[in-house]
Design an enzyme around this catalytic site. Structure first.
Site, short mmCIF file in Angstrom:
data_model
loop_
_atom_site.label_atom_id
_atom_site.label_comp_id
_atom_site.label_asym_id
_atom_site.label_seq_id
_atom_site.Cartn_x
_atom_site.Cartn_y
_atom_site.Cartn_z
N HIS A 56 0.87 -1.17 0.00
CA HIS A 56 0.00 0.00 0.00
C HIS A 56 0.91 1.22 0.00
O HIS A 56 1.99 1.18 0.60
CB HIS A 56 -0.82 0.10 1.29
N ASP A 59 2.32 1.79 3.36
CA ASP A 59 3.29 0.80 3.89
C ASP A 59 4.71 1.25 3.53
O ASP A 59 5.67 0.95 4.25
CB ASP A 59 3.13 -0.59 3.25
N MET A 90 2.52 -6.01 -7.31
CA MET A 90 1.19 -5.39 -7.18
C MET A 90 1.29 -4.18 -6.26
O MET A 90 2.12 -4.16 -5.35
CB MET A 90 0.21 -6.44 -6.62
N GLU A 183 -11.17 -6.19 -5.07
CA GLU A 183 -11.18 -7.25 -4.06
C GLU A 183 -12.46 -7.20 -3.23
O GLU A 183 -12.64 -6.31 -2.41
CB GLU A 183 -9.95 -7.10 -3.15
N LYS A 185 -15.34 -8.17 -0.38
CA LYS A 185 -15.39 -8.64 1.01
C LYS A 185 -16.78 -8.31 1.54
O LYS A 185 -17.28 -7.23 1.28
CB LYS A 185 -14.30 -7.93 1.84
N GLU A 219 -10.21 -13.16 -2.43
CA GLU A 219 -9.45 -13.65 -1.28
C GLU A 219 -10.19 -14.81 -0.62
O GLU A 219 -11.39 -14.72 -0.37
CB GLU A 219 -9.23 -12.51 -0.28
N HIS A 222 -12.33 -13.96 2.44
CA HIS A 222 -13.50 -13.10 2.26
C HIS A 222 -14.71 -13.87 1.74
O HIS A 222 -15.83 -13.67 2.24
CB HIS A 222 -13.15 -11.93 1.34
N ASP A 247 -5.64 -13.46 -3.66
CA ASP A 247 -5.15 -13.37 -2.28
C ASP A 247 -5.39 -14.71 -1.60
O ASP A 247 -6.53 -15.09 -1.29
CB ASP A 247 -5.88 -12.26 -1.51
N ASP A 257 -12.50 -11.78 9.80
CA ASP A 257 -11.46 -12.03 8.78
C ASP A 257 -10.18 -12.49 9.47
O ASP A 257 -9.52 -11.70 10.14
CB ASP A 257 -11.23 -10.73 8.03
N ASP A 259 -7.39 -14.22 8.05
CA ASP A 259 -6.12 -14.10 7.30
C ASP A 259 -5.08 -15.12 7.76
O ASP A 259 -3.91 -14.79 8.01
CB ASP A 259 -5.53 -12.67 7.41
N ASP A 289 -2.01 -13.08 1.28
CA ASP A 289 -2.47 -11.97 2.11
C ASP A 289 -2.88 -12.58 3.45
O ASP A 289 -4.06 -12.79 3.72
CB ASP A 289 -3.65 -11.25 1.44
#
Ligand code: GLT
Ligand code: MN
Ligand code: MN
Length: 387
Positions: A56, A59, A90, A183, A185, A219, A222, A247, A257, A259, A289
């Site tokens: 991101h 980040d 990405m 994406e 969710k 994902e 999700h 993902d 979620d 992950d 992810d």
């Protein structure tokens, strides 16, 4: 099973900057471990045989810092990518963390917030182009509501489409080699999210001005949260040529979620998913992810990352064995699986109607046959269990 379980860059495994180094913060507790610096993260990826990294904007470059500082952070990232050979696979925008996004980004009721969200995204698309990232992900984490009365959903979808069309226009104008991957969710952090599933999102993409520039980044967690089959969703996305990115992680059904490490929960679903991907034309990143358990520490976070890739490779090897097993070929024949690939009536024509209407069907015999799915499915289980 004697296939290799250690990844190499050709496997195209990728991780987000926010994943392995996730400090373990959750809604009920603070960080449980120190963050990993970007440079150490990328070097760590190279060491474990990963191929790509995603990020991101926030980040990589400190939010709100002067341009010179952000440029220095970006240049340092480029340097470590060059050093290690890790690819930037990405990029995406953080449109969810800052409090100003509390009512949404592209669908906030506040027009200024919406304009800012698009500006923030355009800025990072320039960074993505500079880094050569071919895919730009859009996860609309804050695009939704708690109070359904607060937004006319049709207005929200108009604004979502307007933003997507604008972003596509920008990429076209700049001649960037970038495609968008949306994406879905169903909820979290919002009570209800717009474009909650793969299906909703594919239908939305068809309304866009440049639908070929936009696909999906589904994902595992999700779709599973929504109680849907990730396998079936990805299969349809592949069929509609909309799988632009993926993902991978894991999730218990009906939970927040999670992950989790890929392959740590729904092992049968994961086997079917890996088999689907490996037998498909998808050649994009296998992007994890996911994040280590909150109680992990030190090098344990790298064990988590290795585990994601190891399980993927193991399942890919199992899938190859499954497809080569003569008993599986027999079981597929008994299930009439190959027959589903045979056209039913062909294209419409008056002659085809005539022919169909004259046909006599032995309804009792058709009802009396079996499809031997028990044997076939047991072969899946036997293969996974290695018996
Ligand atoms: C966030 C979210 C993920 C998205 C990331 C991209 S950020 O961690 O939970 O599913 O893929 O914005
Ligand atoms: Mn998730
Ligand atoms: Mn994700």
């Amino acid at each position: 099973m004697n296939d290799r379980l250690t990844p190499v860059p050709e496997d195209k495994f990728a991780f987000g900057l926010w994943t392995i180094g996730h400090p373990g913060r959750d809604p009920f507790g603070d960080s449980t471990r120190p963050p990993i610096t970007t440079a150490d993260f990328v070097r760590g990826l190279a060491d474990i045989g990963a191929w790509g990294v995603s990020f991101h904007d926030d980040d990589l470059m400190t939010f709100g810092a002067p341009e010179s500082e952000r440029r220095a952070e970006l240049d340092a990232f480029k340097k470590v990518l060059d050093e290690t050979g890790v690819v930037c696979s990405m990029a995406t925008t953080n449109l969810f963390w800052h409090p100003l996004f509390k009512d949404g980004a592209f669908t906030s009721n506040d027009r200024e917030v919406r304009r800012y969200a698009i500006q923030k995204t355009l800025r990072n698309i320039d960074v993505a182009a500079e880094l050569g990232a071919p895919t730009y992900v859009l996860w609309g984490g804050r695009e939704g509501v708690e109070s359904a009365a607060s937004k006319n959903p049709a207005d929200a979808l108009d604004r979502y489409k307007e933003a997507m069309d604008f972003l596509c226009g920008y990429v076209k104008e700049k001649k960037y080699n970038i495609r968008f991957a949306m994406e879905p969710k169903p909820n979290e952090p919002r009570g209800d999210t717009f474009l909650p599933t793969i299906g909703h999102t594919m239908a939305f993409i068809n309304t866009l001005e440049y639908p070929d520039m936009v696909g999906l980044n589904p994902e595992v967690a999700h779709e599973t949260m929504a109680g849907l089959s990730f396998f079936q969703g990805v299969a349809q996305a592949l069929w509609q040529e909309k799988l632009y990115h993926i993902d991978l992680n894991d999730q218990k059904i009906g939970r927040f979620d999670q992950d989790l490490r890929f392959g740590s929960e729904g092992i049968k679903d994961d086997f079917m998913l890996v088999r689907l991907l490996e037998n498909s034309t998808y050649d994009g990143p296998k992007h994890f992810d996911a994040r280590p358990y909150r109680n992990e520490w030190g090098n344990g976070v790298w064990d988590f990352a290795r585990g994601c890739m190891r399980t993927y490779l193991a399942l890919a090897a199992k899938a190859r064995e499954f497809d080569q097993d003569p008993r599986v070929k027999d079981a597929l024949a008994a299930a009439s699986t190959p027959e589903l690939a045979v056209s039913t009536v062909g294209a419409y024509s008056a002659a085809a109607v005539d022919q169909l209407m004259q046909e006599q069907f032995d309804v009792a015999a058709l009802a009396a046959r079996g499809y031997a799915n028990e044997t076939l499915d047991q072969l899946v289980i036997d293969r996974i269990l290695g018996i």
